[in-house]
Design a protein around this motif. Sequence first.
Motif, PDB file in Angstrom:
ATOM      1  N   ALA A   1      58.808  52.000   4.774  1.00 33.87           N
ATOM      2  CA  ALA A   1      58.415  53.609   4.840  1.00 33.87           C
ATOM      3  C   ALA A   1      57.692  54.074   5.968  1.00 33.87           C
ATOM      4  O   ALA A   1      57.882  55.067   6.627  1.00 33.87           O
ATOM      5  CB  ALA A   1      57.648  53.993   3.535  1.00 33.87           C
ATOM      6  N   ASP A   2      56.478  53.481   6.228  1.00 36.35           N
ATOM      7  CA  ASP A   2      55.788  53.649   7.343  1.00 36.35           C
ATOM      8  C   ASP A   2      56.369  53.704   8.869  1.00 36.35           C
ATOM      9  O   ASP A   2      56.503  54.664   9.619  1.00 36.35           O
ATOM     10  CB  ASP A   2      54.563  52.768   7.673  1.00 36.35           C
ATOM     11  N   ALA A   3      57.342  52.518   8.927  1.00 41.89           N
ATOM     12  CA  ALA A   3      58.273  52.488  10.192  1.00 41.89           C
ATOM     13  C   ALA A   3      59.097  53.625  10.089  1.00 41.89           C
ATOM     14  O   ALA A   3      59.405  54.499  11.268  1.00 41.89           O
ATOM     15  CB  ALA A   3      59.187  51.373  10.123  1.00 41.89           C
ATOM     16  N   ASN A   4      59.950  54.014   8.985  1.00 36.11           N
ATOM     17  CA  ASN A   4      60.594  55.073   8.920  1.00 36.11           C
ATOM     18  C   ASN A   4      60.189  56.228   9.343  1.00 36.11           C
ATOM     19  O   ASN A   4      60.604  57.339   9.928  1.00 36.11           O
ATOM     20  CB  ASN A   4      61.497  55.226   7.634  1.00 36.11           C
ATOM     21  N   LYS A   5      58.902  56.710   8.679  1.00 35.56           N
ATOM     22  CA  LYS A   5      57.859  57.955   9.288  1.00 35.56           C
ATOM     23  C   LYS A   5      57.793  57.791  10.557  1.00 35.56           C
ATOM     24  O   LYS A   5      57.875  59.086  11.327  1.00 35.56           O
ATOM     25  CB  LYS A   5      56.575  57.951   8.343  1.00 35.56           C
ATOM     26  N   LEU A   6      57.392  56.836  11.149  1.00 35.01           N
ATOM     27  CA  LEU A   6      56.828  56.837  12.569  1.00 35.01           C
ATOM     28  C   LEU A   6      58.263  57.172  13.586  1.00 35.01           C
ATOM     29  O   LEU A   6      58.197  58.002  14.503  1.00 35.01           O
ATOM     30  CB  LEU A   6      56.366  55.359  12.918  1.00 35.01           C
ATOM     31  N   ILE A   7      59.426  56.659  13.059  1.00 38.30           N
ATOM     32  CA  ILE A   7      60.504  56.878  14.030  1.00 38.30           C
ATOM     33  C   ILE A   7      61.004  58.028  13.910  1.00 38.30           C
ATOM     34  O   ILE A   7      61.385  58.974  14.886  1.00 38.30           O
ATOM     35  CB  ILE A   7      61.596  55.972  13.326  1.00 38.30           C
ATOM     36  N   SER A   8      60.792  58.729  12.461  1.00 33.08           N
ATOM     37  CA  SER A   8      61.257  60.109  12.316  1.00 33.08           C
ATOM     38  C   SER A   8      60.144  61.110  13.457  1.00 33.08           C
ATOM     39  O   SER A   8      60.576  61.953  13.855  1.00 33.08           O
ATOM     40  CB  SER A   8      61.492  60.555  11.064  1.00 33.08           C
ATOM     41  N   PHE A   9      59.066  60.800  13.215  1.00 31.16           N
ATOM     42  CA  PHE A   9      58.210  61.368  13.989  1.00 31.16           C
ATOM     43  C   PHE A   9      58.296  61.208  15.499  1.00 31.16           C
ATOM     44  O   PHE A   9      58.422  62.239  16.164  1.00 31.16           O
ATOM     45  CB  PHE A   9      56.557  61.015  13.756  1.00 31.16           C
ATOM     46  N   LEU A  10      58.429  60.164  15.841  1.00 26.32           N
ATOM     47  CA  LEU A  10      58.773  59.905  17.350  1.00 26.32           C
ATOM     48  C   LEU A  10      60.242  60.504  17.688  1.00 26.32           C
ATOM     49  O   LEU A  10      60.290  60.909  18.847  1.00 26.32           O
ATOM     50  CB  LEU A  10      58.937  58.384  17.728  1.00 26.32           C
ATOM     51  N   GLY A  11      60.839  60.628  16.814  1.00 23.05           N
ATOM     52  CA  GLY A  11      62.409  61.270  17.139  1.00 23.05           C
ATOM     53  C   GLY A  11      62.302  62.633  17.495  1.00 23.05           C
ATOM     54  O   GLY A  11      62.786  63.304  18.275  1.00 23.05           O
ATOM     55  N   GLY A  12      61.161  63.117  16.841  1.00 25.31           N
ATOM     56  CA  GLY A  12      60.762  64.789  16.799  1.00 25.31           C
ATOM     57  C   GLY A  12      60.251  64.877  18.561  1.00 25.31           C
ATOM     58  O   GLY A  12      60.122  65.969  19.142  1.00 25.31           O
ATOM     59  N   LEU A  13      59.596  63.691  19.110  1.00 16.03           N
ATOM     60  CA  LEU A  13      59.084  63.967  20.452  1.00 16.03           C
ATOM     61  C   LEU A  13      60.206  63.492  21.153  1.00 16.03           C
ATOM     62  O   LEU A  13      60.134  63.117  22.396  1.00 16.03           O
ATOM     63  CB  LEU A  13      57.959  62.916  20.551  1.00 16.03           C
ATOM     64  N   SER A  14      61.474  63.517  20.733  1.00 15.95           N
ATOM     65  CA  SER A  14      62.719  62.881  21.673  1.00 15.95           C
ATOM     66  C   SER A  14      62.700  61.573  22.317  1.00 15.95           C
ATOM     67  O   SER A  14      63.250  61.283  23.224  1.00 15.95           O
ATOM     68  CB  SER A  14      63.043  63.923  22.421  1.00 15.95           C
ATOM     69  N   ALA A  15      61.809  60.724  21.514  1.00 16.37           N
ATOM     70  CA  ALA A  15      61.883  59.452  21.966  1.00 16.37           C
ATOM     71  C   ALA A  15      63.240  58.630  21.187  1.00 16.37           C
ATOM     72  O   ALA A  15      63.550  59.002  20.040  1.00 16.37           O
ATOM     73  CB  ALA A  15      60.529  58.463  21.350  1.00 16.37           C
ATOM     74  N   LYS A  16      63.915  58.005  21.984  1.00 16.47           N
ATOM     75  CA  LYS A  16      65.097  57.349  21.316  1.00 16.47           C
ATOM     76  C   LYS A  16      64.613  56.020  20.806  1.00 16.47           C
ATOM     77  O   LYS A  16      64.847  55.050  21.559  1.00 16.47           O
ATOM     78  CB  LYS A  16      66.020  57.051  22.585  1.00 16.47           C
ATOM     79  N   ILE A  17      64.608  56.034  19.636  1.00 14.07           N
ATOM     80  CA  ILE A  17      64.201  54.848  18.874  1.00 14.07           C
ATOM     81  C   ILE A  17      65.230  54.510  17.946  1.00 14.07           C
ATOM     82  O   ILE A  17      65.442  55.444  17.003  1.00 14.07           O
ATOM     83  CB  ILE A  17      62.817  54.877  18.243  1.00 14.07           C
ATOM     84  N   ARG A  18      66.057  53.345  17.869  1.00 13.73           N
ATOM     85  CA  ARG A  18      66.889  53.229  16.689  1.00 13.73           C
ATOM     86  C   ARG A  18      66.373  53.062  15.304  1.00 13.73           C
ATOM     87  O   ARG A  18      65.283  52.453  15.136  1.00 13.73           O
ATOM     88  CB  ARG A  18      67.413  51.705  17.277  1.00 13.73           C
ATOM     89  N   PRO A  19      66.875  53.562  14.540  1.00 17.06           N
ATOM     90  CA  PRO A  19      66.631  53.460  13.096  1.00 17.06           C
ATOM     91  C   PRO A  19      66.089  52.287  12.387  1.00 17.06           C
ATOM     92  O   PRO A  19      65.276  51.867  11.416  1.00 17.06           O
ATOM     93  CB  PRO A  19      67.441  54.316  12.244  1.00 17.06           C
ATOM     94  N   ASP A  20      66.782  50.989  12.951  1.00 20.23           N
ATOM     95  CA  ASP A  20      66.673  49.781  12.392  1.00 20.23           C
ATOM     96  C   ASP A  20      65.743  48.933  13.310  1.00 20.23           C
ATOM     97  O   ASP A  20      65.720  47.887  13.574  1.00 20.23           O
ATOM     98  CB  ASP A  20      68.003  49.203  12.386  1.00 20.23           C
ATOM     99  N   SER A  21      64.799  49.791  13.831  1.00 19.80           N
ATOM    100  CA  SER A  21      63.602  48.881  14.704  1.00 19.80           C
ATOM    101  C   SER A  21      62.303  48.365  13.869  1.00 19.80           C
ATOM    102  O   SER A  21      61.886  49.058  12.886  1.00 19.80           O
ATOM    103  CB  SER A  21      62.952  50.153  15.759  1.00 19.80           C
ATOM    104  N   GLY A  22      61.660  47.340  14.440  1.00 19.24           N
ATOM    105  CA  GLY A  22      60.556  47.196  14.038  1.00 19.24           C
ATOM    106  C   GLY A  22      59.678  47.543  15.224  1.00 19.24           C
ATOM    107  O   GLY A  22      60.187  47.601  16.028  1.00 19.24           O
ATOM    108  N   ILE A  23      58.466  47.826  14.798  1.00 20.05           N
ATOM    109  CA  ILE A  23      57.628  48.488  15.665  1.00 20.05           C
ATOM    110  C   ILE A  23      56.050  47.677  15.864  1.00 20.05           C
ATOM    111  O   ILE A  23      55.476  47.425  14.752  1.00 20.05           O
ATOM    112  CB  ILE A  23      57.359  49.861  15.461  1.00 20.05           C
ATOM    113  N   SER A  24      55.537  47.333  17.163  1.00 23.37           N
ATOM    114  CA  SER A  24      54.288  46.878  17.284  1.00 23.37           C
ATOM    115  C   SER A  24      53.664  47.679  18.244  1.00 23.37           C
ATOM    116  O   SER A  24      54.360  48.033  19.275  1.00 23.37           O
ATOM    117  CB  SER A  24      54.397  45.390  17.788  1.00 23.37           C
ATOM    118  N   ILE A  25      52.370  48.183  17.794  1.00 25.73           N
ATOM    119  CA  ILE A  25      51.950  49.548  18.713  1.00 25.73           C
ATOM    120  C   ILE A  25      50.855  48.632  19.640  1.00 25.73           C
ATOM    121  O   ILE A  25      49.970  47.527  19.242  1.00 25.73           O
ATOM    122  CB  ILE A  25      51.043  50.259  17.709  1.00 25.73           C
ATOM    123  N   LYS A  26      50.626  48.999  20.769  1.00 29.81           N
ATOM    124  CA  LYS A  26      49.802  48.461  21.889  1.00 29.81           C
ATOM    125  C   LYS A  26      48.592  49.501  22.259  1.00 29.81           C
ATOM    126  O   LYS A  26      48.906  50.236  23.266  1.00 29.81           O
ATOM    127  CB  LYS A  26      50.591  48.127  23.228  1.00 29.81           C
TER     128      LYS A  26
END
Length: 361
Positions: free
Chosen positions: A135-160
């Motif tokens: 759920a958190d990955a999906n929330k983050l992806i949709s937030f970043l999508g709003g910033l027009s970042a191109k992230i595939r919906p099937d991504s795992g994410i690690s933050i730096k």
Amino acid sequence: MESHNVTLIPGDGIGLELTDATRRVLEATGVKFNWDIVHAGTDVMAEYGTPLPDHVLESVRKNKVALKGPITTPVGSGFRSVNVALRKELELYCCLRPCKSYTGTPTLYSNVDLVVVRENMEDLYAGIEFEKDSADANKLISFLGGLSAKIRPDSGISIKPLSEFGCRRIVHFAFEYARANKRKKVTAVHKANIMKFSDGLFLAVARDVAPAYPDVEFEDRIVDNMTMQLVKKPQQFDVLVCPNLYGDIISDLCAGLVGGLGVAPGANLGDGIALFEPTHGSAPKYKGMNKANPMAMILSGVLMLRHINEFAAAEQVERAIAAVIADGKNVTYDLKSEDRQGSAVGTSQVADAIIDIMGKI
Ligand code: NAD
């Protein structure tokens, strides 16, 4: 003579044999230690319900100095890394990894003498990760999508995350270390051309700090170029200061330049607490075989001796190790050339040879 209180964490895998060899060598210097022996890792899970029991942390906090063998992190078990947890809990923000050529080591290079200063708390090791489809990955992806970042919906994410505080602290450490150890140059390693707000911040801070140390030369290198230059001409480098991930990778590369993980020591340092351990892991395939090289852990002990102001003992052990390597007879498989593998000796014989030479120099 003063007796030093030191927490000893033997670790697992090859850790027990290496700890035994290291302890024998350190005690042969005549320096007195009160070892507080405590255990961490999967082996203590059943007894304490955690791989890192509180009394282990309390012991290190009390003694302020620890020597540690490697600890296994089973892959894919959900078991958190005790090694990373120790550094985090004790705020050991600096990982110091000296890489020095000893004559007689079968390597492609000679005269390498550099030190990797790795930031230990931040970067992709901060543990901020979002599993694919969570759920958190999906929330983050949709937030970043709003910033027009191109992230595939099937991504795992690690933050730096890299903070200005963390960058400033590690860069200052590198310059202070260079100054105290009469080193001439600090090289900041980054990828600021791509990660403008994390590595870019690291580089900006390094450039801001450097003028306070006019006696130490400063330069920077993009990490990919850095790896190429290290392989081409490692002798041009002195102190390298790196964010966590590049520091991890580059310190193994540098270990390879000077003969491999068997001769690569390390220290994890915080304000007032120091934990010494080899760069290598627990090499489970060699567990109990009396095969692994104890020199990386013994050299970590040498760093510890210097830290507790036992300089003569540190020199004695380091010179004995250099003599054993130069002689080439009593060394483990990793320091034998391909055609002389059959003459390799075991872990405990290496310790015996070091102790024997210490008695003669
Ligand atoms: P490793 O460093 O244990 O071993 C890689 C290879 O390097 C070994 O197979 C061996 O060929 C060689 N090697 C390592 N130490 C040596 C020595 N003292 N003498 C001679 N040869 C040596 O790396 P790995 O196999 O990726 O990791 C094994 C386990 O150790 C993993 O669970 C990992 O998480 C853990 N680990 C722990 C630490 C630590 O305790 N600080 C550091 C790294 C890895």
